[in-house]
Design a protein around this motif. Structure first.
Motif: not given
Length: 121
Positions: A113-121
């Motif tokens: 179902q997917g997993t969110q990866v968020t990378v902040s700058s």
């Protein structure tokens, strides 16, 4: 039938690391390919990495998209029916929903179902 459950996504600063896991259950075939795809907002889904297995060992041949070579490592543990994606030196452009994929020897494909990866700058 094969069920795939991803975990390990989250929010991380640029340069940080995450490890994604995908646990497979159900009718697990000895010969299969498991991998990770990702889809960023407004972008096409792309293959990140995959790994083959003969079902006897956890070793396998791996493939990576050029943009993650040297930063990401895919591996699998056949005893646990689990594939991992170790992501190091993360960049904002790595931000996406990451999907686990399982392909059987006869070409039947299953998706998590997917997993969110968020990378902040």
């Amino acid at each position: 039938q094969v069920q795939l459950v991803e975990s390990g996504g989250g929010l991380v600063q640029a340069g940080g690391s995450l490890r994604l896991s995908c646990a497979a259950s159900g009718s697990i075939f000895r010969l299969n390919v498991m991998g990770w795809y990702r889809q960023a907002p407004g972008k096409q889904r792309e293959l990140v990495a995959n790994i083959t297995s003969d079902g006897r060992t956890s070793d396998g041949r791996t493939n990576y998209v050029d943009s993650v070579k040297g930063r990401f490592t895919i591996s699998r543990d056949n005893a646990k029916n689990t594939v991992y994606l170790q992501m190091n030196s993360l960049k904002p452009e790595d931000t996406a929903v990451y999907y686990c994929q399982f392909t059987s020897p006869i070409g039947v494909t299953y998706w998590g179902q997917g997993t969110q990866v968020t990378v902040s700058s």
